[in-house]
Write an enzyme that holds these catalytic residues in place. Structure first.
Site, PDB file in Angstrom:
ATOM      1  N   ASP A  72       3.125  -5.658  12.566  1.00 18.60           N
ATOM      2  CA  ASP A  72       3.782  -6.196  11.359  1.00 18.60           C
ATOM      3  C   ASP A  72       5.286  -6.376  11.600  1.00 18.60           C
ATOM      4  OD1 ASP A  72       1.251  -5.739  10.310  1.00 18.60           O
ATOM      5  OD2 ASP A  72       1.824  -3.844   9.371  1.00 18.60           O
ATOM      6  N   GLU A 103      -5.048  -9.091   3.717  1.00 19.86           N
ATOM      7  CA  GLU A 103      -5.201  -7.909   2.848  1.00 19.86           C
ATOM      8  C   GLU A 103      -5.027  -8.261   1.370  1.00 19.86           C
ATOM      9  OE1 GLU A 103      -2.670  -4.665   4.159  1.00 19.86           O
ATOM     10  OE2 GLU A 103      -4.048  -4.144   5.771  1.00 19.86           O
ATOM     11  N   ASN A 132      -3.757 -10.298  17.690  1.00 14.37           N
ATOM     12  CA  ASN A 132      -3.691  -9.536  18.937  1.00 14.37           C
ATOM     13  C   ASN A 132      -4.794  -9.998  19.892  1.00 14.37           C
ATOM     14  OD1 ASN A 132      -6.057  -8.045  18.383  1.00 14.37           O
ATOM     15  ND2 ASN A 132      -4.922  -6.399  17.399  1.00 14.37           N
ATOM     16  N   THR A 152       1.357   2.375  14.456  1.00 16.54           N
ATOM     17  CA  THR A 152       1.090   1.759  13.147  1.00 16.54           C
ATOM     18  C   THR A 152       2.281   0.882  12.728  1.00 16.54           C
ATOM     19  OG1 THR A 152       0.132   3.913  12.617  1.00 16.54           O
ATOM     20  CG2 THR A 152       0.143   2.261  10.863  1.00 16.54           C
ATOM     21  N   THR A 164      -0.500 -11.161  20.648  1.00 13.30           N
ATOM     22  CA  THR A 164       0.225  -9.952  21.055  1.00 13.30           C
ATOM     23  C   THR A 164      -0.690  -9.108  21.939  1.00 13.30           C
ATOM     24  OG1 THR A 164      -0.406  -8.706  19.085  1.00 13.30           O
ATOM     25  CG2 THR A 164       1.655  -9.962  18.965  1.00 13.30           C
ATOM     26  N   GLY A 194      -0.066  -5.659  22.838  1.00 11.79           N
ATOM     27  CA  GLY A 194       0.290  -4.243  22.787  1.00 11.79           C
ATOM     28  C   GLY A 194       1.397  -3.915  23.771  1.00 11.79           C
ATOM     29  N   ASN A 220       0.823  -1.210   0.000  1.00 10.97           N
ATOM     30  CA  ASN A 220       0.000   0.000   0.000  1.00 10.97           C
ATOM     31  C   ASN A 220       0.854   1.256   0.000  1.00 10.97           C
ATOM     32  OD1 ASN A 220      -2.374  -1.492   0.291  1.00 10.97           O
ATOM     33  ND2 ASN A 220      -2.408  -1.304   2.514  1.00 10.97           N
ATOM     34  N   ALA A 221       0.250   2.323  -0.513  1.00 13.09           N
ATOM     35  CA  ALA A 221       0.795   3.652  -0.263  1.00 13.09           C
ATOM     36  C   ALA A 221       0.087   4.114   1.009  1.00 13.09           C
ATOM     37  CB  ALA A 221       0.459   4.582  -1.416  1.00 13.09           C
TER      38      ALA A 221
HETATM   39  P1  ATP Z   1      -0.794  -2.744  15.129  1.00 17.82           P
HETATM   40  O1  ATP Z   1      -2.100  -3.138  14.471  1.00 17.82           O
HETATM   41  O2  ATP Z   1      -0.866  -1.470  15.944  1.00 17.82           O
HETATM   42  O3  ATP Z   1       0.385  -2.782  14.237  1.00 17.82           O
HETATM   43  P2  ATP Z   1      -1.233  -5.172  16.627  1.00 17.82           P
HETATM   44  O4  ATP Z   1      -2.564  -4.876  17.243  1.00 17.82           O
HETATM   45  O5  ATP Z   1      -1.157  -6.165  15.532  1.00 17.82           O
HETATM   46  O6  ATP Z   1      -0.473  -3.855  16.221  1.00 17.82           O
HETATM   47  P3  ATP Z   1       0.033  -5.139  19.217  1.00 17.82           P
HETATM   48  O7  ATP Z   1      -0.327  -6.220  20.168  1.00 17.82           O
HETATM   49  O8  ATP Z   1      -0.541  -3.791  19.461  1.00 17.82           O
HETATM   50  O9  ATP Z   1      -0.229  -5.693  17.753  1.00 17.82           O
HETATM   51  O10 ATP Z   1       1.626  -4.938  19.190  1.00 17.82           O
HETATM   52  C1  ATP Z   1       2.517  -5.916  18.688  1.00 17.82           C
HETATM   53  C2  ATP Z   1       3.777  -5.907  19.541  1.00 17.82           C
HETATM   54  O11 ATP Z   1       4.391  -4.606  19.458  1.00 17.82           O
HETATM   55  C3  ATP Z   1       3.553  -6.159  21.031  1.00 17.82           C
HETATM   56  O12 ATP Z   1       3.560  -7.551  21.303  1.00 17.82           O
HETATM   57  C4  ATP Z   1       4.732  -5.426  21.647  1.00 17.82           C
HETATM   58  O13 ATP Z   1       5.877  -6.239  21.603  1.00 17.82           O
HETATM   59  C5  ATP Z   1       4.958  -4.250  20.694  1.00 17.82           C
HETATM   60  N1  ATP Z   1       4.284  -3.041  21.183  1.00 17.82           N
HETATM   61  C6  ATP Z   1       3.095  -2.539  20.782  1.00 17.82           C
HETATM   62  N2  ATP Z   1       2.785  -1.420  21.446  1.00 17.82           N
HETATM   63  C7  ATP Z   1       3.821  -1.192  22.284  1.00 17.82           C
HETATM   64  C8  ATP Z   1       4.124  -0.182  23.251  1.00 17.82           C
HETATM   65  N3  ATP Z   1       3.276   0.844  23.486  1.00 17.82           N
HETATM   66  N4  ATP Z   1       5.294  -0.266  23.927  1.00 17.82           N
HETATM   67  C9  ATP Z   1       6.165  -1.268  23.696  1.00 17.82           C
HETATM   68  N5  ATP Z   1       5.940  -2.262  22.793  1.00 17.82           N
HETATM   69  C10 ATP Z   1       4.790  -2.223  22.113  1.00 17.82           C
HETATM   70  O1  RIB Z   2      -0.443  -2.550   9.927  1.00 17.16           O
HETATM   71  C1  RIB Z   2      -0.225  -1.301   9.347  1.00 17.16           C
HETATM   72  C2  RIB Z   2      -0.633  -1.316   7.907  1.00 17.16           C
HETATM   73  O2  RIB Z   2      -2.035  -1.528   7.812  1.00 17.16           O
HETATM   74  C3  RIB Z   2      -0.379  -0.013   7.189  1.00 17.16           C
HETATM   75  O3  RIB Z   2       0.896   0.027   6.598  1.00 17.16           O
HETATM   76  C4  RIB Z   2      -1.533   0.090   6.208  1.00 17.16           C
HETATM   77  O4  RIB Z   2      -1.145   0.047   4.871  1.00 17.16           O
HETATM   78  C5  RIB Z   2      -2.483  -1.057   6.558  1.00 17.16           C
HETATM   79  O5  RIB Z   2      -2.391  -2.097   5.685  1.00 17.16           O
END
Ligand code: ATP
Ligand code: RIB
Length: 290
Positions: free
Chosen positions: A239, A136, A179, A235, A205, A207, A10-11
């Site tokens: 990934d 996606e 998550n 963001t 995961t 967060g 994606n862009a």
């Molecule tokens: P996103 O959709 O925001 O990319 P996600 O919902 O798939 O993330 P999360 O569980 O939010 O996944 O985060 C993935 C990993 O990133 C966590 O297991 C943790 O290791 C790290 N992480 C996320 N948020 C934080 C934070 N605020 N501080 C430190 N590590 C974090």
């Molecule tokens: O997980 C982050 C990604 O979700 C972004 O880069 C965006 O393109 C969406 O796919």
């Protein structure tokens, strides 16, 4: 060995906003930036920066040549990315000061991957290679079946979450990552808690609280606390975490070590604005004082 990633490109149009917009609200952004993104591209870049050989399988429109060039520049093998007539996928991302985001996606070319393209790409994979999918692109079930038949380690990152999409690939999976909200939604849809899923390894995961590993063969679960950092943009954290875990597994690291490295990479990632372009490399990850 190699990681084959059937993944979105994606862009990412990123708008800094004072708060995430509510229904009917018009909001002025304070800043705009564009990044390479897509859950697939982010995972490919993360795994490549973690030292893995990554072959990305995907599609862009003619307007997405820059994205393919950038992936190549970042060390990803892009020979299996097709150029199609649909426009390149894009994401409109609002990020508020706390680091929380809101994302609108247009799939575009990410849904134009053909069976032929997939078959041709995966025919070059070797037994023991890894195949990763997210939600996606199109062709997820075909890819998962092919991966299982070819003896690949089939991994699924269940995002953006859709219980039916997970259910459809579940019989073919060796590894699932999602998550905690997604894990609860999957349990509600299937009646199965992470520990009872028919998948050898599951990571949930959590967060800023870290991550939990379930080994469904032994029944063991292990918690990994996250590093304490000041998040400015979450963001792509998930990934980055997934790409690093897969690269660690591919390099033969024991899972706790792969998760430890992924945790460091994701912690650094949340302190940076942006997506694929700002994913830390292995040196950043090893040198960071966290
Ligand atoms: P996103 O959709 O925001 O990319 P996600 O919902 O798939 O993330 P999360 O569980 O939010 O996944 O985060 C993935 C990993 O990133 C966590 O297991 C943790 O290791 C790290 N992480 C996320 N948020 C934080 C934070 N605020 N501080 C430190 N590590 C974090
Ligand atoms: O997980 C982050 C990604 O979700 C972004 O880069 C965006 O393109 C969406 O796919």
């Amino acid at each position: 060995m190699a990681i084959w990633n059937l993944g979105s490109i994606n862009a990412d149009m990123v708008y800094a906003v004072p708060h995430l917009p509510g229904p009917g609200e018009t909001l002025a952004a304070t800043e705009f930036s564009q990044f390479l993104g897509g859950k697939g591209a982010n995972m490919s870049v993360a795994a490549a920066r973690a030292g893995a050989h990554v072959c990305h399988i995907g599609a862009v429109g003619a307007d997405g040549r820059w994205a393919v060039e950038r992936l190549t520049e970042y060390g990803v093998d892009t020979r299996q990315i097709a150029e199609v007539s649909a426009p390149t996928g894009h994401a409109i991302i609002a990020v508020e000061a706390s680091g929380e985001n809101q994302i609108i996606l247009l799939a575009g070319a990410n849904h134009a991957i053909t069976q032929d393209q997939l078959g041709q790409a995966l025919s070059q994979a070797g037994a023991g290679d890894t195949l990763v999918l997210q939600n996606e692109t199109n062709a997820q079930v075909d890819a998962a079946k092919m991966g299982r038949d070819l003896g690949l380690k089939v991994c699924y990152a269940a995002a953006p979450f859709d219980a039916e999409a997970v259910r459809a690939v579940l019989p073919y999976l060796d590894f699932l990552i999602l998550n905690e909200v997604e894990a609860a939604q999957l349990q509600e849809a299937t009646g199965m808690a992470p520990a009872s899923l028919p998948v050898a390894q599951v990571i949930v995961t959590l967060g800023s609280k870290g991550a939990r590993l379930f080994d469904t063969n032994t029944g063991k679960q292990q918690d990994f606390p996250a590093f304490k950092v000041k998040a400015v943009d979450t963001t792509g954290a998930g990934d980055t975490f997934t790409g690093y875990v897969l690269a660690g597994m591919d390099r033969g690291l024991p899972m706790p070590q792969a998760i430890g490295q992924a945790m460091r990479a994701a912690a650094i990632m949340v302190t940076r604005h942006g997506t694929a372009d700002v994913i830390p490399d292995l040196k950043d990850v090893q040198d960071a004082i966290l």
